[in-house]
Design a protein around this motif. Structure first.
Motif, PDB file in Angstrom:
ATOM      1  N   THR A 227       0.830  -1.206   0.000  1.00 35.06           N
ATOM      2  CA  THR A 227       0.000   0.000   0.000  1.00 35.06           C
ATOM      3  C   THR A 227       0.864   1.254   0.000  1.00 35.06           C
ATOM      4  O   THR A 227       0.594   2.218  -0.729  1.00 35.06           O
ATOM      5  CB  THR A 227      -0.944   0.004   1.221  1.00 35.06           C
ATOM      6  N   ARG A 228       1.892   1.245   0.806  1.00 37.72           N
ATOM      7  CA  ARG A 228       2.808   2.394   0.866  1.00 37.72           C
ATOM      8  C   ARG A 228       3.469   2.637  -0.487  1.00 37.72           C
ATOM      9  O   ARG A 228       3.547   3.780  -0.968  1.00 37.72           O
ATOM     10  CB  ARG A 228       3.869   2.134   1.941  1.00 37.72           C
TER      11      ARG A 228
ATOM     12  N   ALA B 286      -0.392  12.942  -2.018  1.00 34.86           N
ATOM     13  CA  ALA B 286       0.298  13.955  -1.222  1.00 34.86           C
ATOM     14  C   ALA B 286       1.759  13.549  -1.148  1.00 34.86           C
ATOM     15  O   ALA B 286       2.085  12.386  -1.441  1.00 34.86           O
ATOM     16  CB  ALA B 286      -0.301  14.035   0.180  1.00 34.86           C
ATOM     17  N   PRO B 287       2.642  14.447  -0.789  1.00 33.53           N
ATOM     18  CA  PRO B 287       4.030  14.031  -0.590  1.00 33.53           C
ATOM     19  C   PRO B 287       4.091  12.934   0.477  1.00 33.53           C
ATOM     20  O   PRO B 287       3.620  13.120   1.595  1.00 33.53           O
ATOM     21  CB  PRO B 287       4.724  15.312  -0.130  1.00 33.53           C
ATOM     22  N   GLY B 288       4.620  11.785   0.124  1.00 32.96           N
ATOM     23  CA  GLY B 288       4.586  10.641   1.024  1.00 32.96           C
ATOM     24  C   GLY B 288       3.273   9.895   0.870  1.00 32.96           C
ATOM     25  O   GLY B 288       2.688   9.844  -0.213  1.00 32.96           O
ATOM     26  N   SER B 289       2.776   9.332   1.965  1.00 33.91           N
ATOM     27  CA  SER B 289       1.499   8.603   1.939  1.00 33.91           C
ATOM     28  C   SER B 289       1.038   8.337   3.366  1.00 33.91           C
ATOM     29  O   SER B 289       1.853   8.220   4.283  1.00 33.91           O
ATOM     30  CB  SER B 289       1.660   7.264   1.208  1.00 33.91           C
ATOM     31  N   ASP B 290      -0.280   8.235   3.537  1.00 35.93           N
ATOM     32  CA  ASP B 290      -0.817   7.782   4.823  1.00 35.93           C
ATOM     33  C   ASP B 290      -1.724   6.561   4.632  1.00 35.93           C
ATOM     34  O   ASP B 290      -2.318   6.070   5.578  1.00 35.93           O
ATOM     35  CB  ASP B 290      -1.569   8.901   5.542  1.00 35.93           C
ATOM     36  N   ASP B 291      -1.800   6.043   3.400  1.00 30.58           N
ATOM     37  CA  ASP B 291      -2.725   4.951   3.115  1.00 30.58           C
ATOM     38  C   ASP B 291      -2.347   3.657   3.825  1.00 30.58           C
ATOM     39  O   ASP B 291      -3.219   2.858   4.184  1.00 30.58           O
ATOM     40  CB  ASP B 291      -2.806   4.716   1.607  1.00 30.58           C
TER      41      ASP B 291
ATOM     42  N   VAL C   7      -7.495   0.756  -2.682  1.00 26.96           N
ATOM     43  CA  VAL C   7      -7.169  -0.397  -3.527  1.00 26.96           C
ATOM     44  C   VAL C   7      -5.709  -0.200  -3.933  1.00 26.96           C
ATOM     45  O   VAL C   7      -5.380   0.789  -4.582  1.00 26.96           O
ATOM     46  CB  VAL C   7      -8.051  -0.459  -4.789  1.00 26.96           C
ATOM     47  N   SER C   8      -4.867  -1.121  -3.532  1.00 26.03           N
ATOM     48  CA  SER C   8      -3.430  -0.936  -3.711  1.00 26.03           C
ATOM     49  C   SER C   8      -2.849  -1.968  -4.677  1.00 26.03           C
ATOM     50  O   SER C   8      -3.140  -3.163  -4.548  1.00 26.03           O
ATOM     51  CB  SER C   8      -2.713  -1.075  -2.367  1.00 26.03           C
ATOM     52  N   VAL C   9      -2.028  -1.501  -5.604  1.00 26.31           N
ATOM     53  CA  VAL C   9      -1.306  -2.387  -6.519  1.00 26.31           C
ATOM     54  C   VAL C   9       0.127  -1.870  -6.630  1.00 26.31           C
ATOM     55  O   VAL C   9       0.350  -0.673  -6.838  1.00 26.31           O
ATOM     56  CB  VAL C   9      -1.956  -2.428  -7.919  1.00 26.31           C
TER      57      VAL C   9
ATOM     58  N   GLY D  16       8.777   3.146  11.163  1.00 26.68           N
ATOM     59  CA  GLY D  16       9.064   1.718  11.071  1.00 26.68           C
ATOM     60  C   GLY D  16       9.281   1.226   9.657  1.00 26.68           C
ATOM     61  O   GLY D  16       9.438   0.017   9.432  1.00 26.68           O
ATOM     62  N   PHE D  17       9.292   2.142   8.679  1.00 21.68           N
ATOM     63  CA  PHE D  17       9.474   1.784   7.274  1.00 21.68           C
ATOM     64  C   PHE D  17      10.752   2.438   6.735  1.00 21.68           C
ATOM     65  O   PHE D  17      11.213   3.445   7.279  1.00 21.68           O
ATOM     66  CB  PHE D  17       8.276   2.251   6.446  1.00 21.68           C
ATOM     67  N   PRO D  18      11.308   1.890   5.657  1.00 21.69           N
ATOM     68  CA  PRO D  18      12.490   2.510   5.047  1.00 21.69           C
ATOM     69  C   PRO D  18      12.195   3.940   4.602  1.00 21.69           C
ATOM     70  O   PRO D  18      11.087   4.252   4.162  1.00 21.69           O
ATOM     71  CB  PRO D  18      12.776   1.607   3.840  1.00 21.69           C
ATOM     72  N   VAL D  19      13.197   4.799   4.692  1.00 18.27           N
ATOM     73  CA  VAL D  19      13.042   6.198   4.300  1.00 18.27           C
ATOM     74  C   VAL D  19      12.856   6.299   2.789  1.00 18.27           C
ATOM     75  O   VAL D  19      13.562   5.644   2.013  1.00 18.27           O
ATOM     76  CB  VAL D  19      14.268   7.029   4.729  1.00 18.27           C
ATOM     77  N   LYS D  20      11.880   7.091   2.371  1.00 18.19           N
ATOM     78  CA  LYS D  20      11.631   7.351   0.959  1.00 18.19           C
ATOM     79  C   LYS D  20      11.504   8.860   0.747  1.00 18.19           C
ATOM     80  O   LYS D  20      11.034   9.574   1.627  1.00 18.19           O
ATOM     81  CB  LYS D  20      10.339   6.661   0.475  1.00 18.19           C
ATOM     82  N   GLU D  21      11.860   9.311  -0.443  1.00 20.60           N
ATOM     83  CA  GLU D  21      11.792  10.737  -0.751  1.00 20.60           C
ATOM     84  C   GLU D  21      10.341  11.176  -0.961  1.00 20.60           C
ATOM     85  O   GLU D  21       9.581  10.533  -1.691  1.00 20.60           O
ATOM     86  CB  GLU D  21      12.592  11.052  -2.012  1.00 20.60           C
TER      87      GLU D  21
END
Length: 211
Positions: free
Chosen positions: A20-21, A29-34, A88-90, A188-193
């Protein structure tokens, strides 16, 4: 490419949140909260476990759909249960290959068999109309502010399923995300731009537009 569908299991939770991330990173949005939203929805009383499906390819989870139960509070005060899905995530590398469509059509069939008259979502009208979704205004179903958001759509699961049912869709505030909770969860997740994209502009246009 063979895609298989099955119910999500507890052992899948972290992988589904990662999918989902990846699927929504920098989309709305910049990043995600899904991914936090999926994490939280599983614990809500409105969560519909029987419609919580993953899509797999070679035993790898590549997609996911999650449902909750909502209500249309009709003008006469009567409450009508309906289903609502999202996100709905793919995974990005599996998008535009029919994975999302397969998840939606399969679970919509199950929702109909479970007795739900309709599915209500917020999404891109140009994409979802292929399944049978129409703008909520066509059914005279508003949001809690008694407005018709451009992104709010309804799919009757059988003819005239919502005939005579006009009123307010109540989602009960279950999609609200606390920024501080997101910050902690995201650690708790890897850093992403994080960055701005054209899709974010379209999303802002949809959620701010009323018809």
């Amino acid at each position: 490419m063979e895609i298989k569908l099955r119910l999500e299991e507890e052992k899948d939770y972290r992988q589904v949140e990662e999918v989902t991330r990846e699927a929504f990173w920098n989309v709305y949005a910049p990043g995600s909260d899904d991914h936090l939203l999926v994490h939280k929805l599983r614990d809500k009383p409105q969560f519909i476990k029987a419609l919580d499906y993953v899509a797999t390819h070679d035993d790898k989870i590549v997609g996911h759909i999650i449902y909750v139960e909502g209500e249309i509070i009709a003008n006469n005060g009567k409450e009508h249960k309906i289903a609502a899905f999202g996100p709905v995530s793919v995974l990005p590398e599996y998008q535009h290959k029919g994975v999302g469509s397969k998840l939606i059509t399969h679970t919509a069939k199950l929702a109909k068999e479970m007795g739900y008259p309709a599915i209500l979502i917020y999404g891109e009208p140009e994409y979802y109309k292929r399944f049978g979704f129409k703008l909520s205004k066509e059914y005279k179903i508003t949001n809690q502010d008694k407005k018709y958001p451009a992104a709010m759509q309804v799919w009757e699961l059988y003819p005239n399923a919502l005939k005579g049912i006009e009123g307010i869709y109540d989602e009960g505030g279950i999609y609200e995300i606390d920024p501080l909770e997101l910050q902690e969860f995201e650690s708790g997740f890897p850093v992403k731009e994080k960055k701005h994209t054209k899709t974010q502009e379209r999303f802002m246009e949809l959620i701010s537009k009323f018809i």
